[in-house]
Design a protein around this motif. Structure first.
Motif, mmCIF file in Angstrom:
data_model
loop_
_atom_site.group_PDB
_atom_site.id
_atom_site.type_symbol
_atom_site.label_atom_id
_atom_site.label_comp_id
_atom_site.label_asym_id
_atom_site.label_seq_id
_atom_site.Cartn_x
_atom_site.Cartn_y
_atom_site.Cartn_z
ATOM 1 N N ASP A 190 27.020 28.931 43.446
ATOM 2 C CA ASP A 190 27.023 28.407 42.068
ATOM 3 C C ASP A 190 28.412 28.465 41.438
ATOM 4 O O ASP A 190 28.556 28.157 40.239
ATOM 5 C CB ASP A 190 26.030 29.209 41.214
ATOM 6 C CG ASP A 190 24.604 29.076 41.721
ATOM 7 O OD1 ASP A 190 24.267 27.982 42.222
ATOM 8 O OD2 ASP A 190 23.847 30.061 41.646
ATOM 9 N N GLU A 191 29.392 28.872 42.233
ATOM 10 C CA GLU A 191 30.793 28.932 41.782
ATOM 11 C C GLU A 191 30.937 29.722 40.483
ATOM 12 O O GLU A 191 31.612 29.302 39.536
ATOM 13 C CB GLU A 191 31.352 27.517 41.627
ATOM 14 C CG GLU A 191 31.327 26.732 42.937
ATOM 15 C CD GLU A 191 31.915 25.329 42.799
ATOM 16 O OE1 GLU A 191 32.198 24.919 41.661
ATOM 17 O OE2 GLU A 191 32.083 24.656 43.825
ATOM 18 N N LEU A 192 30.299 30.877 40.476
ATOM 19 C CA LEU A 192 30.376 31.753 39.305
ATOM 20 C C LEU A 192 31.650 32.587 39.309
ATOM 21 O O LEU A 192 32.003 33.189 38.292
ATOM 22 C CB LEU A 192 29.148 32.684 39.278
ATOM 23 C CG LEU A 192 27.784 31.985 39.196
ATOM 24 C CD1 LEU A 192 26.655 33.011 39.258
ATOM 25 C CD2 LEU A 192 27.694 31.154 37.923
ATOM 26 N N LYS A 193 32.316 32.644 40.506
ATOM 27 C CA LYS A 193 33.547 33.431 40.609
ATOM 28 C C LYS A 193 34.658 32.539 41.184
ATOM 29 O O LYS A 193 35.107 32.735 42.312
ATOM 30 C CB LYS A 193 33.322 34.652 41.504
ATOM 31 C CG LYS A 193 32.268 35.624 40.989
ATOM 32 C CD LYS A 193 32.167 36.871 41.844
ATOM 33 C CE LYS A 193 31.645 36.570 43.223
ATOM 34 N NZ LYS A 193 31.448 37.803 44.045
ATOM 35 N N PRO A 194 35.086 31.528 40.431
ATOM 36 C CA PRO A 194 36.094 30.589 40.962
ATOM 37 C C PRO A 194 37.405 31.274 41.332
ATOM 38 O O PRO A 194 38.096 30.811 42.251
ATOM 39 C CB PRO A 194 36.280 29.595 39.810
ATOM 40 C CG PRO A 194 35.811 30.317 38.582
ATOM 41 C CD PRO A 194 34.700 31.216 39.041
ATOM 42 N N ASP A 195 37.747 32.359 40.648
ATOM 43 C CA ASP A 195 39.003 33.037 40.974
ATOM 44 C C ASP A 195 38.913 33.818 42.281
ATOM 45 O O ASP A 195 39.932 34.289 42.803
ATOM 46 C CB ASP A 195 39.416 33.976 39.832
ATOM 47 C CG ASP A 195 38.313 34.957 39.464
ATOM 48 O OD1 ASP A 195 37.128 34.629 39.686
ATOM 49 O OD2 ASP A 195 38.625 36.054 38.970
ATOM 50 N N MET A 196 37.683 33.958 42.804
ATOM 51 C CA MET A 196 37.501 34.657 44.077
ATOM 52 C C MET A 196 37.295 33.683 45.238
ATOM 53 O O MET A 196 37.094 34.105 46.376
ATOM 54 C CB MET A 196 36.270 35.584 43.992
ATOM 55 C CG MET A 196 36.400 36.750 43.011
ATOM 56 S SD MET A 196 37.581 38.020 43.580
ATOM 57 C CE MET A 196 38.897 37.750 42.400
ATOM 58 N N ALA A 197 37.323 32.388 44.959
ATOM 59 C CA ALA A 197 36.967 31.390 45.971
ATOM 60 C C ALA A 197 37.825 31.518 47.233
ATOM 61 O O ALA A 197 37.305 31.487 48.357
ATOM 62 C CB ALA A 197 37.095 29.986 45.383
ATOM 63 N N TYR A 198 39.124 31.656 47.069
ATOM 64 C CA TYR A 198 40.005 31.754 48.242
ATOM 65 C C TYR A 198 39.688 33.023 49.029
ATOM 66 O O TYR A 198 39.644 33.013 50.264
ATOM 67 C CB TYR A 198 41.468 31.746 47.813
ATOM 68 C CG TYR A 198 42.409 31.449 48.958
ATOM 69 C CD1 TYR A 198 42.859 30.153 49.191
ATOM 70 C CD2 TYR A 198 42.830 32.457 49.822
ATOM 71 C CE1 TYR A 198 43.705 29.869 50.257
ATOM 72 C CE2 TYR A 198 43.672 32.184 50.889
ATOM 73 C CZ TYR A 198 44.111 30.888 51.102
ATOM 74 O OH TYR A 198 44.931 30.614 52.165
#
Length: 237
Positions: free
Chosen positions: A150-158
């Motif tokens: 759900d892309e709730l943590k975009p800053d953790m994506a990488y």
């Protein structure tokens, strides 16, 4: 389900990748360690493959700090248990070091992921990941160890993408070693011993063996004997 059991389940999904790595790197299930690098000739390498391994092992890509960080990550993913050794016990970091040199497409994702990990550790704790306390390491890993559909943590994506790659490499490296196969309980193939159709199946069909033929054909002590027939087609042995 225990954590290591869950990882074994994940292995099923990565077995295809394992086959790819095996064909490219020469790491075979029978090899004692995952490094697959030393051209010892112990696992059936062709002369060309041995020469290729030597060339790959002579190269240097990852530095000592990067390899040390990879070792920490590998053991976070697969720590030792009472029954099995850890990822570093199985020399998984050596395997990953070999893979990034043998398959250059892995170089940027691995190095970039390690850089991201150090950036995140410095942002949170003011130091590189390798110098963090175990609890601090786990705090970061907890944020990247699970998918974020759900892309709730975009800053953790990488970080999530990097950790997924590390987990796949660690599982592949570990479970293509003897230590990993022992942990899976895989015993390999054994010569089959056939002692005839089971009694209950014969009873279901209301049939039974002819004792004379049974003695000739289902004697395990003579299973290595090649059958001989007379000119009239009668079985002699």
């Amino acid at each position: 389900m225990k954590r290591r059991d869950s990882l074994r389940t994940l292995l099923v999904g990565t077995i295809g990748s394992a086959a790819i790595f095996t064909s490219n790197s020469g790491c075979t299930p029978a090899s004692e360690d995952a490094g697959a690098g030393e051209a010892t000739g112990l696992y059936g390498r062709t002369p060309e493959e041995i020469e290729h391994d030597k060339e790959i092992n002579a190269e240097i890509y990852l530095n000592d700090d990067e390899l040390a960080t990879i070792a920490v990550l590998c053991d976070i993913i697969l720590p030792a248990t009472a029954e099995a050794g850890s990822a570093t016990d199985a020399k998984v970091p050596d395997f990953i070091d070999f893979i990034v040199k043998d398959i250059p497409d892995y170089q940027l994702p691995i190095r970039g992921g390690l850089m991201w990990l150090n950036y995140e550790a410095n942002r949170r704790f003011g130091k590189d990941f390798i110098t963090c306390l175990p609890a601090e390491e786990i705090q970061i890993i907890e944020d990247i160890a699970y998918p974020d559909p759900d892309e709730l943590k975009p800053d953790m994506a990488y970080g999530i993408t990097f950790f997924e790659l590390m987990r796949n490499l660690t599982l592949t490296g570990y479970y293509t070693t003897k230590m990993g196969l022992d942990d899976l309980g895989y015993t390999g193939n054994f010569a089959n011993v056939w002692d005839g159709v089971p009694e209950e199946i014969l009873a279901d069909h209301d049939v039974d063996y002819d004792e004379e033929w049974l003695a000739k054909c289902v004697d395990q002590n003579e299973r290595m004997t090649i059958a001989e027939w007379d000119e009239d087609g009668n079985l002699l042995t």
